[in-house]
Design an enzyme around this catalytic site. Structure first.
Site, PDB file in Angstrom:
ATOM      1  N   GLU A  89       0.879  -1.129   0.149  1.00 42.42           N
ATOM      2  CA  GLU A  89      -0.050  -0.038  -0.035  1.00 42.42           C
ATOM      3  C   GLU A  89       0.864   1.312   0.088  1.00 42.42           C
ATOM      4  OE1 GLU A  89      -3.167  -0.558   2.787  1.00 42.42           O
ATOM      5  OE2 GLU A  89      -4.067  -1.677   1.290  1.00 42.42           O
ATOM      6  N   GLU A 109      -5.391  -9.489  -0.956  1.00 43.27           N
ATOM      7  CA  GLU A 109      -6.491  -9.827   0.085  1.00 43.27           C
ATOM      8  C   GLU A 109      -7.707  -9.658  -0.261  1.00 43.27           C
ATOM      9  OE1 GLU A 109      -6.024  -6.575   3.113  1.00 43.27           O
ATOM     10  OE2 GLU A 109      -4.010  -7.060   3.492  1.00 43.27           O
TER      11      GLU A 109
END
Ligand code: NAG
Ligand code: NAG
Ligand code: NAG
Ligand code: NAG
Ligand code: NAG
Length: 364
Positions: A170, A281
């Site tokens: 991220e 995810e």
């Protein structure tokens, strides 16, 4: 910098249908943890036996997941580590009964070596995507520390059980947001991509110096990839969370697949190197530590809803070639302590390694 804690995922909400796609940004802050209880299925593993490769198999577990997202307990440098080979062997014994692939997020606290050592000792079929959790604001310190660790680990263990090196988690989301925008395709997005590419290129040099050929990629929020970045990686891993998209559980599997195709696979198709795209995810939380977060507005955090997502997503995704890392192996206490809400409650297993009250799908 302990950023993985601040997993903020902005998720575009895609409404499939004849009418229109609505994009709603949802800021998500994900953390973890927990010590929970409540489980109906026993999953004991005997890592105390002298031979870690000789362990009891749990008949409730099946190798049904393409991959699993995994953070060993005690792997946060800021929290003084605390992981152990014995514990990670227990994890690996369980992981090997539900998947053949895991991804890690970072390389601090010796987690890469510990996981590879556990794979060697248990003799299981498990491939691990190592992670280098970097920061945009430390002049490359965390990156270089983990790069050196990963280099040593490759020298010690070779590449037999390594699927790739994931540089950044991220990073783009955090960088772009820190610049006060969400436009990942603009100038800020290009600047962020170039910062990340610097470290990706450096990792390629490290591997090349070792005469090792391994895929190098990055992981980010599903709405934060751009062509500049994907044109420089072998793979991209995208977080795609129906929970944070405020999607109802009944639409969760379909939404996840559509979001991934439209926001991630579509960009990969545009660049000449066509990097492999994985869902980094996806999952569903089973409870919240506060009442405000018990629902995403459409559905509750619950074991029953995790079951629905497992039933709707796992075997169907396997059948149509969607490569995903289910989020996640077990509940993470440090995330619950740090962030509360649903952050600590995404595990298939409780933090004590007992299976939650779910039935692991059996796929053909
Ligand atoms: C695991 O559980 C089974 C049944 O629940 C039991 O028979 C076995 O002894 C346990 N093994 C260990 C190592 O605890
Ligand atoms: C890291 O773990 C490996 C595997 O257990 C071990 O051999 C090594 O000594 C550990 N390194 C450190 C610095 O603890
Ligand atoms: C890693 O990237 C950061 C910017 O995010 C940069 O400051 C640092 O010099 C880079 N280090 C290497 C070795 O690529
Ligand atoms: C692939 O699997 C997903 C996940 O269950 C599903 O939503 C999607 O419709 C499937 N796509 C195709 C083309 O079969
Ligand atoms: C476990 O899940 C089943 C099916 O959803 C439910 O009927 C049962 O009450 C649950 N058991 C516990 C202890 O929560």
């Amino acid at each position: 910098m302990l950023t993985w804690l601040q997993v903020i995922a902005v998720v575009g909400l895609l409404v499939a249908g004849a009418v229109a796609g609505i994009i709603a940004g949802v800021l998500v802050s994900r953390k973890n943890s927990s010590s929970s209880s409540a489980s109906s299925s026993s999953s004991n593993s005997s890592s105390s036996s002298s031979d870690p490769s000789n362990f009891d198999k749990d008949e409730n577990l099946h190798v049904s997941f393409y991959g699993i997202a995994y953070t060993p307990a005690g792997s946060q440098l800021d929290a003084n580590c605390g992981n152990s080979l014995d514990d990670i062997i227990k994890d690996v014994q369980l992981l090997s009964q539900i998947t053949t692939r895991v991804r890690l997020y970072g390389a601090d606290c010796n987690q890469s070596a510990l996981v590879l050592e556990a794979i060697v000792q248990t003799k299981v079929d498990l491939t691990v995507w190592l992670g280098n959790y970097i920061s945009a604001t430390d002049a490359g310190e965390a990156y270089e520390r983990q790069r050196d660790t990963i280099k040593e680990v490759i020298q010690t263990y070779g590449t037999d059980h390594i699927g790739g090196i994931t540089v950044g988690n991220e990073f783009m989301l955090n960088y772009v947001e820190s610049q006060g925008t969400d436009d990942v395709t603009g100038t800020v997005g290009t600047t962020g991509a170039n910062m990340l590419i610097t470290n990706i290129t450096d990792t390629r040099s490290m591997l090349s110096d070792l005469s090792v050929d391994l895929p190098v990629g990055t992981a980010d929020a599903g709405a934060y990839f751009n062509e500049a970045l994907l044109s420089e990686v072998d793979y991209g891993m995208a977080n795609v969370h129906p929970w944070f998209g405020d999607v109802s559980i009944d639409d969760a599997a379909t939404w996840t697949w559509s979001f991934f195709q439209e926001n991630d696979v579509s960009i990969s198709d545009e660049v000449s190197n066509t990097p492999t795209m994985y869902i980094a995810e996806t999952g569903w939380p089973t409870k919240s530590s506060d009442t405000d977060s018990e629902s995403n507005g459409a559905s509750d955090a619950s074991e029953a809803n995790l079951q629905i997502f497992l039933d709707d997503f796992v075997c169907q995704a396997n059948a149509n070639g969607t490569e995903y890392f289910f989020f996640e192996f077990f509940d993470e206490e440090w995330k619950d302590e740090t962030y509360g809400g649903v952050e600590g409650w995404w595990g298939l297993f409780n933090s004590d390694r007992t299976l939650k009250n779910v039935t692991i799908p059996t796929c053909d």
